[in-house]
Write an enzyme that holds these catalytic residues in place. Structure first.
Site, mmCIF file in Angstrom:
data_model
loop_
_atom_site.group_PDB
_atom_site.id
_atom_site.type_symbol
_atom_site.label_atom_id
_atom_site.label_comp_id
_atom_site.label_asym_id
_atom_site.label_seq_id
_atom_site.Cartn_x
_atom_site.Cartn_y
_atom_site.Cartn_z
ATOM 1 N N LYS A 114 0.850 -1.191 0.000
ATOM 2 C CA LYS A 114 0.000 0.000 0.000
ATOM 3 C C LYS A 114 0.887 1.242 0.000
ATOM 4 O O LYS A 114 1.892 1.309 0.717
ATOM 5 C CB LYS A 114 -0.904 -0.016 1.236
ATOM 6 C CG LYS A 114 -1.935 1.104 1.281
ATOM 7 C CD LYS A 114 -2.843 0.925 2.498
ATOM 8 C CE LYS A 114 -3.895 2.015 2.585
ATOM 9 N NZ LYS A 114 -4.794 1.822 3.759
ATOM 10 N N SER A 159 -9.580 1.936 2.985
ATOM 11 C CA SER A 159 -8.736 2.700 2.081
ATOM 12 C C SER A 159 -7.773 1.823 1.285
ATOM 13 O O SER A 159 -7.186 2.274 0.298
ATOM 14 C CB SER A 159 -7.939 3.733 2.878
ATOM 15 O OG SER A 159 -7.094 3.103 3.835
ATOM 16 N N SER A 185 -9.855 -0.482 7.167
ATOM 17 C CA SER A 185 -9.303 -0.289 5.822
ATOM 18 C C SER A 185 -8.551 -1.480 5.254
ATOM 19 O O SER A 185 -8.165 -1.460 4.093
ATOM 20 C CB SER A 185 -8.390 0.939 5.804
ATOM 21 O OG SER A 185 -9.153 2.108 5.963
#
Length: 485
Positions: free
Chosen positions: A78, A153, A177
């Site tokens: 990420k 996210s 997330s």
């Protein structure tokens, strides 16, 4: 055309047997990413040159040395986790060209284990969002249906694993997330105990809530990846001392006699009917395996979303003040004095959702609102924590859905921030309490969109969660179903 396995376990078996090399696997994955990512938009930056170099080194080391737990295994990261000499943007214009000079602790551990960093994947800007629609680099699409969001996210992390671009990725979980995109994409996502995995090198959103977690195709792979990245780190003041990182120790054992709580608040008619049905079927399955599943109540959990957005926004307003146009990142070319540097840099560099949360957080910390909002939220957070601890006195795990709905269509919630925030309704209590929680595939709705089952455990009891999750996975076929781009 040579076939390559898609799970960490099968990749390691193939590498050890000499069926293919890590270089061949990495080249194959880059070809597949090139062919599919125009549809998906999962990757922000690829790491081709360094990944192939690392794969060659892995092949040269060989695959008999157990000191390299992930030797030759490709992983995506990420893009709010720092990677030395590889652009790290947090999906924001503010850090569009930022290249870190050091690795986050989890990246260092992955490299020491022989893992191959394939690239950096998309997210909501500064991890603020539930759909990956706030990214400066555009929305990631759900591989099960490209018209739908992949969750957030960590949407890029979820989508890239689900469509088999990589066997695993790292995400961050501040209020769901990791688990939300795991549920929307039909994969496994673990939010570990707060402090079990170092946050050093993860770009801070809300420091008392943030946690890095693994996202994989199987429970067994997830436990293996967490074992590599977890452990004490002197660089992180909240890192826990001397924890047991043997997360696979209960996998394969019977779940007979384990006590599982199913809160009535997680059966609300506000939850999509197909998800409620999947949860009832999961509860019946656990009972059929000899587990004791009983209804309990967590009455204060309904306040979790309110508490979360006050505390998370307050911490974000503090953490993001470092982006001032002076030290690093974007700086407005239009500024003519110091005040304009601050004002214009932040106005131009941050997106709408980030600015909204900074404003909410700054207000709740102001002298006129502190007692009414932030202090009260902190008190209710303690009440929620006490409530969970009371349940865990009598039960090993708590079960429930991950989300109130399956993935929603791109663009349908962007104009209503409150509706978007409610996507985290069932996941935020875990972060407020600091306990571990996993999302595993538990079925599909009528539109063939995945449904996620959430299993929550006591602090540092990830191994028990993995035991139950693996039992469920091994007796269902969800892991073998995959989207086709």
């Amino acid at each position: 055309m040579k076939e390559f396995p898609t799970t960490i376990k099968d990749i390691q078996i193939g590498l050890k047997a000499g069926q293919f090399t890590s270089v061949e696997l990495v080249e194959h994955l880059f070809d597949y990413i090139d062919a599919t990512d125009q549809q998906l938009n999962a990757f922000i930056s690829l790491n081709k040159k360094e990944a192939l170099k690392a794969a060659k080194e892995a092949d040269e080391r060989g695959y008999q040395d157990s000191n390299f737990a992930l030797n030759g295994v490709p992983i995506a990261i990420k893009d709010n986790i720092l990677t030395k000499d590889l652009r790290t943007t947090a999906a924001s214009k503010m850090l569009e060209d930022f290249v870190p000079v050091y690795d986050a602790t989890v990246i260092r551990k992955l490299k020491e284990a022989g893992a191959i960093i394939i690239g950096k994947v998309n997210l909501d800007e500064f991890a603020m969002g539930a759909s990956t629609e706030t990214s400066y680099f555009g929305t990631t699409h759900n591989p099960w249906n490209l018209d739908y969001v992949p969750g957030g996210s960590s949407g890029g992390s979820g989508a890239t694993v689900a469509c088999r671009q990589v066997p695993a990725s790292l995400g961050t979980d501040t209020g769901g997330s990791v688990r939300c995109p795991a549920a929307y994409n039909g994969i496994v996502g673990m939010k570990p105990t707060y402090g079990a995995v170092s946050r050093y090198g993860a770009i801070a959103f809300a420091s008392s809530l943030d946690q890095i977690g693994p996202m994989t195709l199987t429970v067994e792979d997830n436990a293996k990846l967490l074992s590599v990245i977890a452990g004490h780190d002197d660089q992180d003041g909240t890192s826990l001392e001397a924890i047991d990182t043997d997360y696979s120790k209960f996998i394969g054992q019977s779940i007979k006699g384990l006590r599982i709580a199913f809160p009535k608040e997680f059966k609300s008619d506000k939850i999509q009917a197909e998800i409620r049905q999947a949860m009832e079927e999961a509860a019946a399955y656990f009972a059929s395996q000899g587990a004791i599943v009983e209804e309990v109540s967590l009455p204060h959990s309904k306040y979790g979303i309110n508490v979360y957005y006050i505390i998370a926004s307050a911490e974000a307003s503090s953490n993001l003040q470092r982006f001032d146009g002076i030290r690093y990142g974007y700086r407005s070319p239009e500024a003519s004095n110091l005040e304009e540097v601050y004002f214009k840099t932040r106005s131009e560099g941050f997106g709408a959702e980030v600015k909204r949360r900074i404003m909410m957080g700054t207000y709740s910390l102001s002298s006129g609102a502190y007692d009414e909002y932030f202090k009260k939220a902190a008190q209710v957070r303690t009440m929620i924590k006490d409530e969970f601890n009371q349940v865990f006195e009598n039960y090993h795990l708590i079960m429930g859905p991950v989300t109130t709905t399956t993935a929603f269509k791109i663009g349908t919630r962007t104009q209503d921030p409150i509706e978007m925030y409610l996507a985290d309704l069932l996941t935020v209590p875990v972060n407020l309490v600091g306990i571990p929680s996993i999302s595993i595939p538990a079925g599909f709705d009528q539109n063939n969109l995945p449904i996620g089952l959430q299993l929550m455990g006591k602090a540092l009891d990830e191994a028990r969660i993995y035991q139950v999750a693996d039992n469920f996975e091994k007796n269902h076929d969800f892991v073998n179903q995959r989207p086709e781009l």
